[in-house]
Motif scaffolding. Structure first.
Motif, PDB file in Angstrom:
ATOM      1  N   GLY A 120       0.805  -1.214   0.000  1.00 59.35           N
ATOM      2  CA  GLY A 120       0.000   0.000   0.000  1.00 59.35           C
ATOM      3  C   GLY A 120       0.841   1.268   0.000  1.00 59.35           C
ATOM      4  O   GLY A 120       0.386   2.322  -0.446  1.00 59.35           O
ATOM      5  N   ARG A 121       2.085   1.165   0.472  1.00 59.91           N
ATOM      6  CA  ARG A 121       2.944   2.350   0.538  1.00 59.91           C
ATOM      7  C   ARG A 121       3.818   2.531  -0.701  1.00 59.91           C
ATOM      8  O   ARG A 121       3.993   3.647  -1.183  1.00 59.91           O
ATOM      9  CB  ARG A 121       3.830   2.262   1.781  1.00 59.91           C
ATOM     10  N   PHE A 122       4.361   1.426  -1.214  1.00 58.03           N
ATOM     11  CA  PHE A 122       5.348   1.538  -2.288  1.00 58.03           C
ATOM     12  C   PHE A 122       4.857   1.037  -3.642  1.00 58.03           C
ATOM     13  O   PHE A 122       5.488   1.293  -4.665  1.00 58.03           O
ATOM     14  CB  PHE A 122       6.621   0.756  -1.916  1.00 58.03           C
ATOM     15  N   GLY A 123       3.748   0.296  -3.684  1.00 52.12           N
ATOM     16  CA  GLY A 123       3.316  -0.290  -4.933  1.00 52.12           C
ATOM     17  C   GLY A 123       3.991  -1.619  -5.185  1.00 52.12           C
ATOM     18  O   GLY A 123       4.886  -2.048  -4.440  1.00 52.12           O
ATOM     19  N   ALA A 124       3.590  -2.283  -6.267  1.00 52.81           N
ATOM     20  CA  ALA A 124       4.018  -3.668  -6.503  1.00 52.81           C
ATOM     21  C   ALA A 124       5.413  -3.787  -7.101  1.00 52.81           C
ATOM     22  O   ALA A 124       6.199  -4.646  -6.694  1.00 52.81           O
ATOM     23  CB  ALA A 124       3.008  -4.359  -7.420  1.00 52.81           C
ATOM     24  N   LYS A 125       5.745  -2.954  -8.073  1.00 54.30           N
ATOM     25  CA  LYS A 125       6.977  -3.146  -8.836  1.00 54.30           C
ATOM     26  C   LYS A 125       8.228  -3.218  -7.973  1.00 54.30           C
ATOM     27  O   LYS A 125       9.014  -4.179  -8.109  1.00 54.30           O
ATOM     28  CB  LYS A 125       7.099  -2.051  -9.896  1.00 54.30           C
ATOM     29  N   PRO A 126       8.488  -2.269  -7.076  1.00 52.95           N
ATOM     30  CA  PRO A 126       9.719  -2.364  -6.280  1.00 52.95           C
ATOM     31  C   PRO A 126       9.734  -3.557  -5.339  1.00 52.95           C
ATOM     32  O   PRO A 126      10.801  -4.122  -5.067  1.00 52.95           O
ATOM     33  CB  PRO A 126       9.748  -1.043  -5.503  1.00 52.95           C
ATOM     34  N   LEU A 127       8.560  -3.978  -4.845  1.00 52.79           N
ATOM     35  CA  LEU A 127       8.524  -5.129  -3.951  1.00 52.79           C
ATOM     36  C   LEU A 127       8.787  -6.430  -4.702  1.00 52.79           C
ATOM     37  O   LEU A 127       9.512  -7.302  -4.211  1.00 52.79           O
ATOM     38  CB  LEU A 127       7.175  -5.205  -3.231  1.00 52.79           C
ATOM     39  N   ILE A 128       8.208  -6.559  -5.893  1.00 55.20           N
ATOM     40  CA  ILE A 128       8.441  -7.775  -6.679  1.00 55.20           C
ATOM     41  C   ILE A 128       9.908  -7.869  -7.087  1.00 55.20           C
ATOM     42  O   ILE A 128      10.582  -8.883  -6.848  1.00 55.20           O
ATOM     43  CB  ILE A 128       7.544  -7.807  -7.926  1.00 55.20           C
ATOM     44  N   GLY A 129      10.417  -6.798  -7.695  1.00 60.60           N
ATOM     45  CA  GLY A 129      11.808  -6.808  -8.141  1.00 60.60           C
ATOM     46  C   GLY A 129      12.782  -6.947  -6.982  1.00 60.60           C
ATOM     47  O   GLY A 129      13.708  -7.767  -7.014  1.00 60.60           O
ATOM     48  N   GLY A 130      12.557  -6.162  -5.932  1.00 60.87           N
ATOM     49  CA  GLY A 130      13.441  -6.239  -4.764  1.00 60.87           C
ATOM     50  C   GLY A 130      13.346  -7.576  -4.064  1.00 60.87           C
ATOM     51  O   GLY A 130      14.365  -8.144  -3.635  1.00 60.87           O
ATOM     52  N   GLY A 131      12.130  -8.109  -3.925  1.00 55.36           N
ATOM     53  CA  GLY A 131      11.953  -9.398  -3.271  1.00 55.36           C
ATOM     54  C   GLY A 131      12.659 -10.516  -4.015  1.00 55.36           C
ATOM     55  O   GLY A 131      13.290 -11.390  -3.406  1.00 55.36           O
ATOM     56  N   LEU A 132      12.573 -10.498  -5.332  1.00 54.15           N
ATOM     57  CA  LEU A 132      13.258 -11.510  -6.140  1.00 54.15           C
ATOM     58  C   LEU A 132      14.770 -11.413  -5.987  1.00 54.15           C
ATOM     59  O   LEU A 132      15.475 -12.437  -5.930  1.00 54.15           O
ATOM     60  CB  LEU A 132      12.849 -11.381  -7.600  1.00 54.15           C
ATOM     61  N   LEU A 133      15.289 -10.213  -5.910  1.00 55.58           N
ATOM     62  CA  LEU A 133      16.734 -10.051  -5.719  1.00 55.58           C
ATOM     63  C   LEU A 133      17.167 -10.508  -4.330  1.00 55.58           C
ATOM     64  O   LEU A 133      18.248 -11.100  -4.167  1.00 55.58           O
ATOM     65  CB  LEU A 133      17.125  -8.588  -5.959  1.00 55.58           C
ATOM     66  N   VAL A 134      16.332 -10.251  -3.319  1.00 54.74           N
ATOM     67  CA  VAL A 134      16.637 -10.754  -1.973  1.00 54.74           C
ATOM     68  C   VAL A 134      16.597 -12.285  -1.964  1.00 54.74           C
ATOM     69  O   VAL A 134      17.461 -12.948  -1.362  1.00 54.74           O
ATOM     70  CB  VAL A 134      15.651 -10.173  -0.943  1.00 54.74           C
ATOM     71  N   LEU A 135      15.606 -12.861  -2.638  1.00 55.08           N
ATOM     72  CA  LEU A 135      15.546 -14.318  -2.759  1.00 55.08           C
ATOM     73  C   LEU A 135      16.802 -14.857  -3.422  1.00 55.08           C
ATOM     74  O   LEU A 135      17.373 -15.868  -2.983  1.00 55.08           O
ATOM     75  CB  LEU A 135      14.299 -14.716  -3.554  1.00 55.08           C
ATOM     76  N   ALA A 136      17.248 -14.192  -4.484  1.00 52.90           N
ATOM     77  CA  ALA A 136      18.468 -14.627  -5.161  1.00 52.90           C
ATOM     78  C   ALA A 136      19.662 -14.598  -4.216  1.00 52.90           C
ATOM     79  O   ALA A 136      20.491 -15.523  -4.204  1.00 52.90           O
ATOM     80  CB  ALA A 136      18.729 -13.733  -6.377  1.00 52.90           C
ATOM     81  N   ALA A 137      19.755 -13.547  -3.395  1.00 52.01           N
ATOM     82  CA  ALA A 137      20.863 -13.458  -2.436  1.00 52.01           C
ATOM     83  C   ALA A 137      20.834 -14.629  -1.459  1.00 52.01           C
ATOM     84  O   ALA A 137      21.883 -15.235  -1.159  1.00 52.01           O
ATOM     85  CB  ALA A 137      20.786 -12.129  -1.684  1.00 52.01           C
ATOM     86  N   GLY A 138      19.648 -14.976  -0.963  1.00 54.66           N
ATOM     87  CA  GLY A 138      19.531 -16.104  -0.054  1.00 54.66           C
ATOM     88  C   GLY A 138      19.918 -17.418  -0.711  1.00 54.66           C
ATOM     89  O   GLY A 138      20.577 -18.276  -0.097  1.00 54.66           O
ATOM     90  N   LEU A 139      19.543 -17.583  -1.974  1.00 58.08           N
ATOM     91  CA  LEU A 139      19.860 -18.816  -2.691  1.00 58.08           C
ATOM     92  C   LEU A 139      21.357 -18.934  -2.967  1.00 58.08           C
ATOM     93  O   LEU A 139      21.944 -20.018  -2.825  1.00 58.08           O
ATOM     94  CB  LEU A 139      19.064 -18.865  -3.998  1.00 58.08           C
ATOM     95  N   PHE A 140      21.988 -17.844  -3.365  1.00 57.73           N
ATOM     96  CA  PHE A 140      23.434 -17.886  -3.573  1.00 57.73           C
ATOM     97  C   PHE A 140      24.164 -18.173  -2.256  1.00 57.73           C
ATOM     98  O   PHE A 140      25.180 -18.878  -2.237  1.00 57.73           O
ATOM     99  CB  PHE A 140      23.918 -16.575  -4.190  1.00 57.73           C
ATOM    100  N   TRP A 141      23.638 -17.639  -1.173  1.00 59.20           N
ATOM    101  CA  TRP A 141      24.212 -17.927   0.139  1.00 59.20           C
ATOM    102  C   TRP A 141      24.086 -19.425   0.457  1.00 59.20           C
ATOM    103  O   TRP A 141      25.036 -20.068   0.926  1.00 59.20           O
ATOM    104  CB  TRP A 141      23.498 -17.092   1.194  1.00 59.20           C
ATOM    105  N   LEU A 142      22.921 -20.003   0.165  1.00 60.99           N
ATOM    106  CA  LEU A 142      22.720 -21.427   0.401  1.00 60.99           C
ATOM    107  C   LEU A 142      23.666 -22.286  -0.437  1.00 60.99           C
ATOM    108  O   LEU A 142      24.019 -23.403  -0.036  1.00 60.99           O
ATOM    109  CB  LEU A 142      21.273 -21.818   0.079  1.00 60.99           C
TER     110      LEU A 142
END
Length: 476
Positions: free
Chosen positions: A324-346
């Motif tokens: 509701g504060r930032f809209g969908a685009k930054p959350l989707i893109g940012g969330g996917l990049l955070v997921l990628a960071a976690g996967l590379f860490w794993l």
């Protein structure tokens, strides 16, 4: 208020139970997979079919389930779905061979494909009269999804460790029968006339199944072998025929005009790649914990609880406010990049790794990324749709997530096997294979995040309510 169902909140409990169980079906088996492999004779590579059989049937038939719900009445389809799910659970629990197990899982997927769209239709019938009540109902219904994922991880460990793996399927029988007994609380609607696009459903489901089968078999048969090439061509032909049918039939499962909805295409691409990264991580992390670190089923399930708990908290209490504060685009893109960071860490896991050092922090980062991206991607797909197409947009994006999950798991299993994941007992080789799968999943998530930020059309945060619809299928 005239026409308001006085038992609607009790009816919501029935629907939330259905959501809880459908989601639990995708998480409860993960912990049980190593024991199922031993008892049923699965190869390490073919073990993924226990998951993919459900996902292909569910994703391939989800739009058909929605259409049948519209024509036959949502309550009738809900009852039929639970009946099918119970039957599939009995077959899966009683299986003595790998192929019977796969068949039971596919039948469960058919049941889920009927239950999920019927549940959403019934929820709208019960609460659509009052936007405030609808928001509360959606929040409660949505909370059942991550709760089901969390319970599945825990119960899968309990049943497998102290009873036996068939109990992860037996649990559906009493709960399913109790749910069927309570369906009198749900509103009934007279059926209406209309055509059912059975041919389209057959083409899309067969095309997806053939594509997954080709990718699964490619490491053994060879990517350039005649069989693999013909299977992939056959899959492409079947999927092309699905789109031809959608263009020419009077009542298509997926009218092609729906793709004019803003952000629907980019949201579906993000959801497909999200599923292709997240579900393989879940699958291989279970195998790493048990086959490399030597965890028992219960310990493995308990080890995943922090990750699923974080998902539950963020999806139900945090992501909605951020959307509701930032809209969908930054959350989707940012969330996917955070997921990628976690996967590379794993991917840095080792054959003598530690849960607290190698698994827990990385899995929490990955879960944070998933929780940030999933609901915004779902909402972005639906936000630009007119009211009469919102259900269709939701069904398409759910289907896309399931398809991405199946194809991603097949491709990354092939990658892991080629790097040593099929060599049971050889801990360094197993770890190399699982690490390769985490790297591949991280690359998929990272690419998806970058594409989302570059391609998706932006929108005002005001396009989303402060507490958006959370009642869609959570990806655990």
């Amino acid at each position: 208020m005239e026409g308001v169902n006085p038992r609607r909140w009790w009816a919501l409990l029935v629907l939330a139970t259905a959501q809880f169980m459908v989601i639990m079906d995708t998480s409860i088996i993960g912990v049980a997979l190593p024991e199922m492999r031993k008892d049923l004779g699965f190869s390490q590579g073919d073990l993924q079919w226990v998951f993919n059989a459900y996902v292909i049937a569910f994703g391939g038939l989800l739009l058909l389930g929605g259409r049948l719900s519209d024509l036959l009445g949502a309550r009738k389809v809900f009852v039929a779905g639970w009946s099918v799910l119970i039957a599939g659970s009995v077959v899966a629990a009683a299986a003595q061979t790998a192929w019977v197990e796969i068949a039971g899982r596919a039948v469960q997927g058919v049941g889920g494909a009927l239950i999920a769209p019927a549940s959403m239709t019934l929820l709208m019938m019960l609460f659509g009269h009052n936007p405030k009540e609808l928001g509360k109902a959606m929040a409660l219904y949505g909370a059942a999804a991550p709760a089901g994922g969390t319970a599945g991880v825990f119960l899968g460990g309990v049943f497998t460790e102290w009873l036996s793996w068939p109990w992860v399927f037996v649990i559906y029988v009493p709960i399913g029968l109790a749910t069927l007994a309570a369906t009198g609380l749900l509103p009934a609607v007279a059926p209406r006339r209309g055509a059912v696009d059975v041919l389209g459903a057959a083409f899309v489901t067969a095309g997806l199944a053939l594509a997954v089968y080709a990718v699964v078999r490619a490491p053994e048969a060879g990517w350039a072998s005649t069989g693999t090439v013909l299977q992939l061509i056959g899959s492409a032909v079947l999927l092309a025929l699905f789109f031809v049918v959608q263009r020419v039939v009077k009542a298509p499962l997926m009218p092609l005009s729906v793709w004019r909805i803003p952000r629907l295409g980019s949201s579906n691409l993000a959801m497909a790649l999200l599923g292709a990264a997240w579900i393989p991580m879940w699958y291989f992390l279970n195998l790493y914990l048990q086959q490399v670190l030597g965890y028992g089923a219960f310990a493995s399930g308990a080890a995943l609880l922090p990750m699923t708990g974080l998902l539950m908290v963020f999806m139900t209490a945090v992501t909605a406010r951020l959307l509701g504060r930032f809209g969908a685009k930054p959350l989707i893109g940012g969330g996917l990049l955070v997921l990628a960071a976690g996967l590379f860490w794993l991917s840095a896991v080792g054959p003598t790794g530690s849960f607290l050092v190698d698994v827990l922090p990385a899995s929490l980062v990955a879960a944070l990324g998933m929780s940030l991206a999933y609901i915004p991607a779902m909402m972005a797909a639906m936000s630009g749709a007119p009211q009469e197409q919102a259900g269709l947009a939701s069904g398409i994006v759910n289907t896309t997530y399931q398809v991405g999950s199946a194809l991603g798991l097949a491709a990354l299993t092939a990658l892991a096997t080629s790097q040593g994941a099929g060599r049971l007992g050889d801990l360094p080789a197993l770890t190399d294979g699982f690490s390769a799968a985490f790297v591949g999943a991280g690359a998929i998530a990272g690419l998806a995040g970058l594409v989302t930020l570059l391609v998706m059309r932006g929108e005002s945060a005001a396009a989303f309510p402060a507490e958006p619809v959370a009642g869609e299928k959570a990806g655990v």
